[in-house]
Structure formats: structure tokens, C-alpha cells
Design an enzyme around this catalytic site. Structure first.
Site, mmCIF file in Angstrom:
data_model
loop_
_atom_site.group_PDB
_atom_site.id
_atom_site.type_symbol
_atom_site.label_atom_id
_atom_site.label_comp_id
_atom_site.label_asym_id
_atom_site.label_seq_id
_atom_site.Cartn_x
_atom_site.Cartn_y
_atom_site.Cartn_z
ATOM 1 N N GLY A 62 0.852 -1.185 0.061
ATOM 2 C CA GLY A 62 0.159 0.028 0.004
ATOM 3 C C GLY A 62 0.797 1.230 0.095
ATOM 4 N N VAL B 101 2.869 -5.732 2.883
ATOM 5 C CA VAL B 101 2.450 -6.839 3.883
ATOM 6 C C VAL B 101 2.911 -8.275 3.317
ATOM 7 C CG1 VAL B 101 0.126 -8.036 4.906
ATOM 8 C CG2 VAL B 101 0.465 -5.623 4.294
ATOM 9 N N ASP C 16 -12.056 5.695 7.109
ATOM 10 C CA ASP C 16 -11.463 5.328 5.804
ATOM 11 C C ASP C 16 -12.292 3.939 5.211
ATOM 12 O OD1 ASP C 16 -9.893 5.469 3.223
ATOM 13 O OD2 ASP C 16 -8.215 4.489 4.205
ATOM 14 N N MET D 210 1.709 2.983 2.372
ATOM 15 C CA MET D 210 3.056 3.148 3.498
ATOM 16 C C MET D 210 3.519 1.851 3.814
ATOM 17 S SD MET D 210 1.099 4.474 6.758
ATOM 18 C CE MET D 210 0.744 3.404 8.069
#
Length: 179
Positions: free
Chosen positions: A26, A31, A140, A28
Site C-alpha cells: 500500500g 504486507v 476510511d 505506506m
């Protein structure tokens, strides 16, 4: 952060998590699926890809996500077990989910029938209600942050921009957060 600092399959994180494979990336973080070197149990590790500094917004959001998990235990919210550092980088140990996001499902299947939408969103509403009861606003909510597991469980994810109501942190008036 130099590309070489991002974990690779086979790397050991914090002396106990073996990186098996990348899961996603993503804005920042990245995973990874990892296995515990002693128990063999599988987890997901979210690795903060920016160089952490004490006044860095990304560090604040990353730590807030872990704090939210500590305050809000609900079966439809992804579980966060730990937050730590390795090689100077922050990482978060989380429940490993197998399946797809609602965003991915919509991309593949298009519009969903009304009854299916209700079955998907009711668990999210319950999770949001639990979070609100704990003084947390997600900020979000979007299909990319709703996960549908292979066993049809619904998990609300990514509380990185969540607002903790009793927190000293305040968003500046007029600033936009989330999508």
C-alpha cells in the site's frame, strides 16, 4: 527506505518470523505472509516502508492502527497481535486473512445483488458500531478495507487514519483524511 531493507522471502524478522511471501503493498506499508520459526503458525506482517522518525505522520498512523486493535476486539475487525521494530523499521503482526477484499470482488464480479450486499455490510456495521462504542472512528471505510475470507467471514481492516476520540491528537479543521 532503501529497497534492500524490505523483507524478502526467507528473511527472518525479529528473530522469529520467517517471510514466506509478499501479500500486498500500500501507500505506506508492505504486507507479508510469515511463519513463526518455532510454532509454524502463520501470520501477516505489515512492514512500514518509510524511515521512521519521531514526528513522522506515517509512524503515528501505524502505531494508532495497533492501538485501535488493542481497544477494539470484535470478530469482524482484523486482529493485531503486536507491533515491534526490526532493522530500524516498524512492523505489525496481524491475523493472516485468506480471501479477497470487497474491492477486488467488485472488480471481478461487478455489482452485487441486494441480499448479498446486506450479508456483506451488516458485519461491517456491527464492527463499526463496536469501534464507535470504544471511541474510535474508522474514517476510511471503502471496499478495499473490507475483507471477505475464504470461509465468508467479513473483516474490517486498516484503521491507520482512525480517530481515537479521547486522544490528544486532533485533525486540523478542514483537512481531509481517508477516501
Amino acid at each position: 527506505m532503501p529497497q534492500s531493507a524490505i523483507p524478502q522471502p526467507g528473511d527472518i524478522i525479529a528473530g522469529k518470523y520467517r517471510v514466506e511471501r509478499p501479500i500486498g503493498r500500500g501507500g505506506m506499508g508492505a504486507v507479508f505472509e510469515v511463519s513463526h520459526t518455532v510454532t509454524g503458525k502463520r501470520f501477516a506482517i505489515k512492514w512500514l516502508m518509510t524511515e521512521p522518525t519521531s514526528n513522522d505522520d506515517s509512524v503515528t498512523r501505524f502505531v494508532r492502527e495497533a492501538q485501535v486493535a488493542g481497544r477494539c476486539e470484535h470478530g469482524n475487525i482484523v486482529e493485531v497481535y503486536d507491533i515491534d521494530r526490526d532493522r530500524g523499521q516498524l512492523f505489525m503482526v496481524m491475523e493472516l486473512l485468506k480471501g479477497q477484499t470487497l474491492g477486488e470482488r467488485l472488480e471481478m464480479q461487478g455489482r452485487q445483488p441486494y441480499r448479498r450486499v446486506c450479508r456483506l455490510l451488516l458485519p461491517c456495521i456491527e464492527a463499526v458500531a463496536e469501534a464507535h462504542g470504544a471511541g474510535i472512528i474508522h474514517r476510511d471505510l471503502k471496499p478495499a478495507n473490507i475483507f471477505i475470507t475464504n470461509t465468508h467471514e467479513i473483516k474490517l481492516m486498516d484503521f491507520g487514519v482512525a480517530k481515537i476520540l479521547d486522544s490528544k491528537e486532533n485533525t486540523q479543521t478542514g483537512s481531509m483524511i481517508g477516501t
